[in-house]
Motif scaffolding. Structure first.
Motif: not given
Ligand code: UD1
Length: 427
Positions: A332, A347, A352
């Motif tokens: 992420f 996140v 997320a």
């Protein structure tokens, strides 16, 4: 340094033709070493990961000729070394496929620990476990992986995790082992089936690729073959998401719609209209986009390599979406870049939470890896104003002519080069 400059807001429309699959090609080219004769491979994508693969083949002593833009002839008859050095291996994860290919071919290989996208820890224990079961000695020292076997013997191998790389590597070594190898808990990705088809076309005896049990009966020798690589599932998926994100209408040609099912279903849920044909797929956006939850899974689940692109689309959707990354620890990193464009994403580890913001705003951003880069391109196309994307070499590892293909669909996008001398002056 090169950058993409994108002026967002154009609805993409028209047709795009998908290139050969990167992840199949980076396995099939090394696998050609296993043959005793030259192979001709068609539909090879023109991307930098393939340039590196060709450099490695040449460094080993193989002859490689480009017959045309996407067709290669590989002659493996004069291999003179089983060593892939750091300078070549550092740029690409798939350089470790030379371990399996050389082990099968000459009984030994020494390959520098591979590079590639930084997605968190990417161990190679399952590769080594597989080689070991086939009778190879394996060691890692000074950044090099060594594998060596006087004789490879078929074995029963159960992978502790579903791994594409180890399934491919062990398959390549096992085709030349004595007797039967059974790989259980094998990965089922389309490129695994493609590699098995290529090896079978050279005279290998592989059954079950595409299921979680692959059976390989070793053969003494493999002959030359003429083979065409499957279309790239992830390139296709990226253009599909770009159509939805820009409210566009794109006919994505040269695809295998079955490989795209998990992406198709998710896009429909989010609000795009998707129509499948024999070897093309049409995605039409423009209606309201709504939240969806996405969890990446091994094939046939939703591909981790589409996670950044779909997350970007969800920033434009109404409502709160949850995206769970179940393959890699740290995929992420691009979220910080999307935040610069106005995305609202938090996140926590592998999860997320995406609050739809409806619209993104252009900003200077940096591609942190290959698919993250593709996601930023989609974000830039959908955003208002100008987006400048740096570090596009990541994108060019895996997308052939991305900016040309997007421009042909109506994107206002260009690639600019800033000479090193200008950069030095600016510092
Ligand atoms: C391949 C793809 C990559 C894709 C990934 C998952 C290529 C060249 N790359 O990467 O684009 O994102 O599949 O679909 O085809 N693992 C271990 N031990 C091992 C090997 C893997 O624990 O020995 C773990 C990894 O850390 C990861 C998971 O298994 O968590 C899946 O990895 P794997 O399928 O092997 O990915 P790659 O082959 O590296």
């Amino acid at each position: 340094m090169e950058k993409y400059i994108i002026k967002g807001g154009n609805r993409l429309h028209g047709e795009v033709t998908i290139s050969g699959a990167k992840n199949a090609a980076v396995a099939i080219l090394p696998a050609a070493l296993l043959s005793d004769e030259p192979c001709i491979i068609e539909n090879v994508p023109n991307i930098s990961d393939i340039d590196i693969t060709i450099k490695i083949l040449l460094s080993l002593g193989a002859e490689v000729k480009m017959l045309d833009k996407s067709t290669l002839r590989i002659d493996p008859r004069r291999i003179r070394t089983p060593v892939v050095e750091y300078d070549l291996a550092k740029n690409m994860r798939a350089s470790y496929y030379f371990l399996g290919a050389l082990l099968g071919k000459v009984g030994r290989a020494r390959v520098s620990m591979p590079g590639g996208c930084d997605l968190g820890a990417r161990p190679v224990d399952q590769h080594l476990k597989g080689f070991n079961s086939l009778g190879a000695e394996c060691a890692v020292d000074h950044g090099m992986i060594h594998v060596q076997a006087d004789r490879l013997v078929g074995a029963h191998i159960y992978f502790d995790v579903v791994t594409v790389g180890a399934t491919i590597n062990v398959m390549m070594a096992a085709v030349k082992a004595d007797g039967l190898t059974v790989i259980e808990n094998a990965a089922k990705e389309p490129h695994i089936v493609d590699l098995a088809n290529f090896l079978n076309s050279m005279g290998a005896d592989i059954m079950g690729a595409g299921t979680d049990v692959i059976k390989i009966r070793g053969v003494k020798a493999l002959h030359g073959a003429h083979y065409s690589i499957i279309p790239d599932q992830i390139e296709a998926g990226t253009f599909m998401v770009a159509a939805a994100a820009t409210g566009g209408d794109i006919l994505v040609r040269n695809v295998i719609p079955k490989h795209l099912e998990s992406i198709t279903v998710k896009l429909q849920k989010i609000g795009a209209y998707v129509e499948e044909f024999d070897d093309s797929i049409r995605v039409t956006g423009g209606g309201p986009l709504v939240k969806a939850n996405v969890k990446t899974m091994p094939h046939p689940g939703f591909p981790t390599d589409m996670q950044p692109q779909i997350t970007t689309l969800l920033t434009l959707a109404e409502g709160t979406s949850i995206v769970t990354e179940s393959i890699f620890d740290n995929r992420f990193k691009y979220v910080d870049e999307l935040r610069r464009m106005g995305a609202d994403i938090s996140v926590d580890g592998r999860v997320a939470v995406v609050e739809g913001v409806g619209r993104l705003m252009g900003a200077p951003v940096k591609a942190t890896d290959l698919r993250a880069g593709a996601a930023l391109v989609i974000a830039g196309l959908a955003a208002s104003g100008i987006t400048e994307i740096e570090e596009i070499h990541h994108i060019e590892r895996g997308y052939e002519d991305m900016e040309k293909k997007l421009r042909a669909l109506g994107a206002d996008m260009k690639k600019i080069s800033i000479p090193e001398s200008v950069l030095a002056q600016a510092l």
